[in-house]
Design a protein around this motif. Structure first.
Motif, PDB file in Angstrom:
ATOM      1  N   ILE A  23       0.991  -1.229  -0.137  1.00  0.00           N
ATOM      2  CA  ILE A  23       0.169  -0.074  -0.021  1.00  0.00           C
ATOM      3  C   ILE A  23       0.947   1.106  -0.063  1.00  0.00           C
ATOM      4  CG2 ILE A  23      -1.643   1.367   1.391  1.00  0.00           C
ATOM      5  CD1 ILE A  23      -2.655  -1.539   2.432  1.00  0.00           C
ATOM      6  N   ARG A  24       1.909   1.299   0.641  1.00  0.00           N
ATOM      7  CA  ARG A  24       2.868   2.538   0.871  1.00  0.00           C
ATOM      8  C   ARG A  24       3.535   2.669  -0.754  1.00  0.00           C
ATOM      9  NH1 ARG A  24       5.124   0.693   6.673  1.00  0.00           N
ATOM     10  NH2 ARG A  24       4.134   2.652   7.771  1.00  0.00           N
ATOM     11  N   GLU A  25       3.941   1.657  -1.189  1.00  0.00           N
ATOM     12  CA  GLU A  25       4.393   1.700  -2.609  1.00  0.00           C
ATOM     13  C   GLU A  25       3.437   2.537  -3.736  1.00  0.00           C
ATOM     14  OE1 GLU A  25       6.601   2.043  -5.784  1.00  0.00           O
ATOM     15  OE2 GLU A  25       7.412   1.317  -3.849  1.00  0.00           O
ATOM     16  N   ALA A  26       2.229   2.259  -3.512  1.00  0.00           N
ATOM     17  CA  ALA A  26       1.139   2.891  -4.350  1.00  0.00           C
ATOM     18  C   ALA A  26       0.989   4.177  -3.808  1.00  0.00           C
ATOM     19  CB  ALA A  26      -0.295   2.111  -3.846  1.00  0.00           C
ATOM     20  N   LEU A  27       1.225   4.452  -2.403  1.00  0.00           N
ATOM     21  CA  LEU A  27       0.988   5.989  -2.077  1.00  0.00           C
ATOM     22  C   LEU A  27       2.253   6.733  -3.045  1.00  0.00           C
ATOM     23  CD1 LEU A  27      -0.133   5.568   1.754  1.00  0.00           C
ATOM     24  CD2 LEU A  27      -1.431   6.298  -0.253  1.00  0.00           C
ATOM     25  N   ARG A  28       3.479   6.160  -2.839  1.00  0.00           N
ATOM     26  CA  ARG A  28       4.526   6.885  -3.491  1.00  0.00           C
ATOM     27  C   ARG A  28       4.295   7.103  -4.971  1.00  0.00           C
ATOM     28  NH1 ARG A  28       7.560   3.643   0.576  1.00  0.00           N
ATOM     29  NH2 ARG A  28       7.610   2.157  -1.055  1.00  0.00           N
ATOM     30  N   ALA A  29       3.812   5.885  -5.519  1.00  0.00           N
ATOM     31  CA  ALA A  29       3.492   5.975  -6.784  1.00  0.00           C
ATOM     32  C   ALA A  29       2.707   7.120  -7.267  1.00  0.00           C
ATOM     33  CB  ALA A  29       2.884   4.688  -7.371  1.00  0.00           C
ATOM     34  N   ALA A  30       1.610   7.565  -6.329  1.00  0.00           N
ATOM     35  CA  ALA A  30       0.834   8.521  -6.653  1.00  0.00           C
ATOM     36  C   ALA A  30       1.461   9.979  -6.443  1.00  0.00           C
ATOM     37  CB  ALA A  30      -0.482   8.402  -5.780  1.00  0.00           C
ATOM     38  N   ASP A  31       2.303   9.851  -5.265  1.00  0.00           N
ATOM     39  CA  ASP A  31       3.062  11.200  -5.100  1.00  0.00           C
ATOM     40  C   ASP A  31       3.878  11.627  -6.252  1.00  0.00           C
ATOM     41  OD1 ASP A  31       1.966  11.230  -2.460  1.00  0.00           O
ATOM     42  OD2 ASP A  31       3.561  10.346  -1.433  1.00  0.00           O
ATOM     43  N   GLU A  32       4.693  10.378  -7.157  1.00  0.00           N
ATOM     44  CA  GLU A  32       5.314  10.908  -7.774  1.00  0.00           C
ATOM     45  C   GLU A  32       4.692  11.006  -9.449  1.00  0.00           C
ATOM     46  OE1 GLU A  32       8.151   7.541  -7.755  1.00  0.00           O
ATOM     47  OE2 GLU A  32       8.782   8.258  -5.527  1.00  0.00           O
ATOM     48  N   GLY A  33       3.461  11.008  -9.565  1.00  0.00           N
ATOM     49  CA  GLY A  33       2.570  11.212 -10.540  1.00  0.00           C
ATOM     50  C   GLY A  33       2.573   9.967 -11.379  1.00  0.00           C
ATOM     51  N   ARG A  34       2.846   8.773 -10.745  1.00  0.00           N
ATOM     52  CA  ARG A  34       2.719   7.393 -11.408  1.00  0.00           C
ATOM     53  C   ARG A  34       1.259   6.796 -10.953  1.00  0.00           C
ATOM     54  NH1 ARG A  34       5.870   3.752  -9.169  1.00  0.00           N
ATOM     55  NH2 ARG A  34       6.767   5.006  -7.563  1.00  0.00           N
ATOM     56  N   GLY A  35       0.247   7.746 -10.752  1.00  0.00           N
ATOM     57  CA  GLY A  35      -0.972   6.999 -10.326  1.00  0.00           C
ATOM     58  C   GLY A  35      -1.599   6.213 -11.362  1.00  0.00           C
ATOM     59  N   ALA A  36      -1.580   6.360 -12.633  1.00  0.00           N
ATOM     60  CA  ALA A  36      -2.078   5.604 -13.643  1.00  0.00           C
ATOM     61  C   ALA A  36      -1.740   4.121 -13.594  1.00  0.00           C
ATOM     62  CB  ALA A  36      -1.685   6.155 -15.117  1.00  0.00           C
ATOM     63  N   GLY A  37      -0.665   3.805 -13.028  1.00  0.00           N
ATOM     64  CA  GLY A  37      -0.165   2.391 -12.940  1.00  0.00           C
ATOM     65  C   GLY A  37      -0.457   1.763 -11.458  1.00  0.00           C
ATOM     66  N   ILE A  38      -1.223   2.342 -10.716  1.00  0.00           N
ATOM     67  CA  ILE A  38      -1.789   1.834  -9.468  1.00  0.00           C
ATOM     68  C   ILE A  38      -2.720   0.830  -9.612  1.00  0.00           C
ATOM     69  CG2 ILE A  38      -2.584   2.307  -7.134  1.00  0.00           C
ATOM     70  CD1 ILE A  38      -1.120   4.794  -7.281  1.00  0.00           C
ATOM     71  N   ASP A  39      -2.637  -0.444  -9.179  1.00  0.00           N
ATOM     72  CA  ASP A  39      -3.824  -1.477  -9.204  1.00  0.00           C
ATOM     73  C   ASP A  39      -4.732  -1.305  -7.756  1.00  0.00           C
ATOM     74  OD1 ASP A  39      -5.581  -3.529  -9.227  1.00  0.00           O
ATOM     75  OD2 ASP A  39      -3.816  -5.032  -9.732  1.00  0.00           O
ATOM     76  N   MET A  40      -5.722  -0.440  -7.947  1.00  0.00           N
ATOM     77  CA  MET A  40      -6.469  -0.290  -6.659  1.00  0.00           C
ATOM     78  C   MET A  40      -7.268  -1.519  -6.356  1.00  0.00           C
ATOM     79  SD  MET A  40      -5.820   2.934  -5.858  1.00  0.00           S
ATOM     80  CE  MET A  40      -6.797   2.680  -4.324  1.00  0.00           C
ATOM     81  N   VAL A  41      -7.460  -2.306  -7.280  1.00  0.00           N
ATOM     82  CA  VAL A  41      -8.223  -3.601  -6.910  1.00  0.00           C
ATOM     83  C   VAL A  41      -7.155  -4.502  -6.025  1.00  0.00           C
ATOM     84  CG1 VAL A  41      -9.172  -6.000  -7.709  1.00  0.00           C
ATOM     85  CG2 VAL A  41      -9.550  -3.813  -8.944  1.00  0.00           C
ATOM     86  N   GLU A  42      -6.017  -4.484  -6.250  1.00  0.00           N
ATOM     87  CA  GLU A  42      -4.872  -5.156  -5.565  1.00  0.00           C
ATOM     88  C   GLU A  42      -4.900  -4.465  -4.003  1.00  0.00           C
ATOM     89  OE1 GLU A  42      -1.871  -7.424  -4.114  1.00  0.00           O
ATOM     90  OE2 GLU A  42      -3.365  -7.889  -5.593  1.00  0.00           O
TER      91      GLU A  42
END
Length: 711
Positions: A23-42
């Protein structure tokens, strides 16, 4: 606590870390503008699994927080709630609270009040009416879980220390038995030579007596008695050598196993000392108005309990520095184009028998301008980083309760050096600072590379030696007035170890330079030595005990003859002085020893050939014993390294043929084979093999050391 809950908590302790990391890795991805690649289902599945696991181990605080997170992720999936900073900040706080709650349940400490965080998450989803569970009282933390139900025996720490010291002291004694084996091998050779000389002498005596026209009965009886006693002495010598070789093999096996088993008794997870770092970082940050994510990884790796205990204070110093000096306030970070929340990574790992701790922050980084203002005039740029480790050196304008006195880095490096390790500090390319600590996993014994310089034998920790290299003196180049050698496409500075230590240089002019390439952080330096002696395990006495400067020396170790040798601190040679380029001798170099390698496996032949040629030997290859005998009849071979299982003629038959041929009997033969039984070993030694190495325990240093002794 029941055994079943103890096992469940141990499993949950591992599982929840995996979920939080994802989950923290997903937060970092969103912080860095990589939100399109986040798997919210996972991510939603992670929160749901965390909730169910928390319910199974009866942790209602964690269950409630995971349930709220699940609701938030559901709203994000539906598109009713944007996954922006307004959502990510409370989500990150909830993850921190979960981590702290599990730590409280397994290790104790102050309880976690998650009511405010639960309420904040509820406001995000419009579910504020749901009940909030009250935190448990501080007096009821669960005992720390264990990985499995064990029968425990309490022993005194000093008793375990003595047992470990005793086991460690066995290692050099075992290695010392190699000298006895060498002496027995020399005696066998001398006896074999005497036996051959006697046969020639006896034939001459017989011819002389026959020409003289008769034999004296008493003289003939004396000769017969002498021959019988000589054969008996040879048989006894062979038997003694076989028994010693077998005993040495067993002593190595069981002595090494004893040392390893006792050492493992002292190994504990890094979490025992650093499990509370995450909460400490967050508490320190909140005290300064900073929102800091603590990313703690790898605490399941194990190291010596004493090593971890001594590292705790240095790591605390460094983490406080990162919080106080590194991470900016939210306003400062926003003005610099960064996310308002900072991040500190503490990662533990094991590499090459060393414990590595990486402390990284994404803060403002090193202020080189401030460092230069405090430095003396004319300080070169490559020395600025070393200045921050000087006692009392600080760029802080004010002194606070946790930093500003300029002692943290100095204390940390001194403590790490006392652990025979290295501490390096480098700028982080993306902004911030990276500190790397490397120390031995255990101080009871370690692998050392022994070298000779200035007529003295000394040692370097094998973990700090990148490679051993033999270079032509004429091939050394020069870069900015400093000698360098090209290794792996990189110009590595060359320094004379003897000159660095104030020892006399070698008298003879040499065509080749022996180099031990050591590293200090990311820097490599090639130390020119007189000779590369050996590589083996040894027990190192600390520099403090010997009254040595820990900045230059790790400690001392005993050599085979009982004399002490210095163990050098490789980190101190990063800025070593240049070595004078040795002149190229006009005389033709001496011929290299020739080694015949016999093995039907092309992979094994290629491996052994590369090892031997890298250490200055000429190598001839054969595929079986019959071809080897043919080559021995036409070539001058100094030593044979042979497999046992081969077509046409196996290694046992080859040894027998070599040792029964008067022209070849003096050539040493080493058997390197997968056949490791006592019977096979005894058969090989009985037939005349000079050494027997089992492939499953193959150590190239062992092979090279045996070759050196036999030649």
């Amino acid at each position: 606590m029941s055994d079943i809950r103890e096992r469940l908590l141990a499993a949950f302790d591992l599982e929840h870390k995996d979920h939080l990391a994802a989950i923290r890795e997903a937060l970092r991805a969103a912080d860095e503008g990589r939100g399109a690649g986040i798997d919210m289902v996972e991510i939603h599945r992670r929160a749901h699994s965390l909730k169910g696991a928390a319910r199974a181990v009866d942790l209602p605080e964690v269950e409630a927080l995971a349930h709220r997170l699940e609701s938030v992720f559901t709203a994000v999936q539906k598109g009713t709630l944007p996954f922006d900073a307004r959502v990510r900040v409370p989500v990150r706080r909830a993850l921190d609270a979960i981590e702290d709650s599990v730590a409280w349940a397994t290790r104790g400490g102050p309880p976690v009040d998650g009511a405010d965080i639960l309420a904040e998450l509820a406001r995000l989803t419009g579910d504020e009416a749901a009940p909030v569970p009250a935190p448990r009282p501080a007096a009821e933390p669960a005992p720390r879980p264990t990985a499995a139900v064990r029968t425990l025996v309490r022993i005194r720490a000093e008793g375990l220390e003595r047992l470990l010291d005793t086991a460690a002291a066995l290692l050099p004694e075992v290695e010392g038995q190699d000298r006895v084996a060498d002496e027995l091998r020399v005696l066998r050779r001398e006896w074999a030579g005497m036996a051959q000389a006697w046969q020639r002498l006896r034939r001459g005596l017989d011819r002389g007596l026959d020409k003289a026209g008769g034999r004296d009965a008493h003289f003939t009886a004396a000769l017969t008695t002498f021959e019988r006693r000589m054969r008996a002495a040879g048989a006894a010598l062979d038997a003694a050598h076989r028994h010693h070789d077998r005993g040495l093999w067993a002593l190595r096996r069981w002595g090494g196993a004893l040392h390893e088993d006792v050492r493992r008794l002292r190994m504990v997870p890094a979490e025992t000392q650093f499990g509370g770092l995450g909460r400490m970082i967050r508490d320190l940050g909140r005290g300064q108005g900073k929102d800091i994510e603590a990313d703690i990884r790898g605490l399941e790796v194990e190291a010596d309990r004493a090593v971890l205990q001594r590292l705790k204070d240095p790591v605390m110093h460094l983490v406080r520095n990162a919080v106080n000096h590194g991470i900016e306030t939210p306003d400062q970070r926003t003005a610099a184009g960064k996310p308002p929340g900072g991040r500190i990574l503490v990662e533990a790992s094991v590499a090459g028998g060393r414990l590595r701790l990486r402390i990284e922050d994404d803060g403002r980084g090193l202020d080189f301008a401030a460092i230069r203002r405090r430095a003396a005039d004319g300080t070169p740029d490559d020395r600025l980083l070393d200045l921050v480790f000087e006692p009392g050196f600080s760029t802080a304008e004010t002194v606070t309760e946790i930093a500003g006195r300029g002692m943290g880095l100095s204390i940390a490096r001194r403590e790490v050096a006392g652990l025979q390790g290295q501490l390096t500090l480098t700028p982080r390319p993306e902004g911030g600072t990276v500190i790397l600590i490397e120390v031995p996993l255990s101080l009871s014994g370690q692998r050392l590379v022994f070298v000779e310089a200035g007529g003295q034998v000394m040692a370097l920790p094998a973990a700090d030696v990148v490679r051993l290299h033999r270079a032509d003196a004429a091939s050394l180049g020069s870069l900015e007035g400093r000698p360098v050698v090209l290794i792996d496409g990189e110009d590595v500075p060359v320094s004379s170890l003897a000159a660095l230590l104030g020892l006399p240089p070698p008298d003879a002019v040499r065509e080749h330079v022996q180099l031990a390439v050591v590293r200090s952080g990311e820097r490599r330096t090639a130390l020119a030595v007189d000779a590369l002696v050996a590589t083996r395990d040894a027990v190192v006495a600390s520099a403090e005990e010997a009254g040595l400067d820990p900045a230059r020396f790790i400690g001392t170790v005993l050599l085979d003859d009982g004399s002490p040798a210095l163990v050098l601190n490789a980190a101190s040679f990063g800025a070593a002085e240049p070595v004078a380029l040795p002149a190229v001798a006009a005389a033709r170099p001496a011929a290299k020893p020739c080694i015949l390698v016999v093995d039907d496996s092309i992979t094994t032949r290629t491996l052994e050939k590369s090892i031997l040629e890298a250490h200055g030997y000429d190598v001839v290859l054969c595929v079986d014993g019959r071809e080897a005998l043919e080559r021995l009849g036409t070539l001058k071979v100094d030593l044979v390294v042979s497999d046992v299982e081969m077509p046409r003629m196996d290694g046992f038959a080859l040894v027998q043929a070599v040792k029964t041929d008067p022209r070849l009997t003096d050539i040493p033969v080493i058997l390197v084979t997968s056949r490791g039984s006592d019977e096979d070993r005894e058969r090989g030694m009985r037939l005349g093999a000079d050494a027997y190495i089992v492939k499953s325990r193959f150590d190239q240093d062992d092979l090279l050391e045996r070759i050196r002794r036999l030649l």
